[in-house]
Design an enzyme around this catalytic site. Sequence first.
Site, short mmCIF file in Angstrom:
data_model
loop_
_atom_site.label_atom_id
_atom_site.label_comp_id
_atom_site.label_asym_id
_atom_site.label_seq_id
_atom_site.Cartn_x
_atom_site.Cartn_y
_atom_site.Cartn_z
N CYS A 30 18.66 73.75 42.23
CA CYS A 30 19.90 74.08 41.52
C CYS A 30 19.60 74.70 40.15
CB CYS A 30 20.80 72.85 41.44
SG CYS A 30 22.52 73.30 41.21
N HIS B 160 20.96 70.31 46.36
CA HIS B 160 20.21 69.16 45.83
C HIS B 160 19.65 68.30 46.95
CE1 HIS B 160 21.53 69.27 41.55
NE2 HIS B 160 22.57 69.92 42.06
N GLU C 236 17.49 66.14 46.70
CA GLU C 236 17.20 64.79 46.17
C GLU C 236 18.44 63.90 46.18
OE1 GLU C 236 17.72 67.47 44.47
OE2 GLU C 236 18.66 67.04 42.52
N1 GLN Z 1 25.79 75.09 36.96
C1 GLN Z 1 24.50 74.68 36.51
C2 GLN Z 1 23.79 75.79 35.72
O1 GLN Z 1 24.26 76.87 35.68
C3 GLN Z 1 23.64 74.24 37.66
C4 GLN Z 1 24.27 73.06 38.36
C5 GLN Z 1 23.30 72.06 38.89
O2 GLN Z 1 22.10 72.10 38.62
N2 GLN Z 1 23.83 71.11 39.62
O3 GLN Z 1 22.77 75.58 35.17
#
Ligand code: GLN
Length: 193
Positions: A86, A169, A171
């Site tokens: 992410c 994710h 995890e």
């Molecule tokens: N929206 C977040 C970002 O732009 C990422 C979201 C996440 O890691 N769950 O960094």
Amino acid sequence: MKIAILALQGAFAEHEQMFKQLGAETTLIRNLADWSSFMSSPFGGMRGAAIPGGESTAMMRIMKDECLFEPIRQAILDGLPVLGTCAGLIMLDRYHLDVMDILAKRNAYGRQLGSFNTEEEFKGIGKVPMTFIRAPYIEEAGPEVEILARVEGKAVAARQENMLVTAFHPELTSDTRIHELFLSMVANGSPAG
Ligand code: GLN
């Protein structure tokens, strides 16, 4: 085998738990001293790093404040296996650490679909549950990048040499196969330590 988990902010504890469950040693990285001791102690050459989900703008700022940006970037360029999930995917792209030849589109799913769960095919693994939280997708990828999964046609997981990224994710589910895939990359491809 030892995995350094960047613990500046975000979902690092869940990665720690999952790696431990799989029998890997972990260490949390909060500052340059943590990183230096991780990089200087030998683990039979088997080490890797994970950059968790969180907020990439904040993570970027703290990484620079803690003087971690350059050493982490260099270690990845030197071949250290790294898992980015992410915000971690965003951190590895051309506009951030600039180690992986991808461009992330941040907060790519709009308001309604900010967070959702789905299940899709992941190359070499099969169907995996995917939890997306205000997630990115990969909007551009260079020729060295292998796309490993798509959701509604958008690339959400990829590998380039020593780098493995997911927009979701792994995890946060009980499915450990993506972490296992990463640990096999660490076992096979880590630079000598
Ligand atoms: N929206 C977040 C970002 O732009 C990422 C979201 C996440 O890691 N769950 O960094």
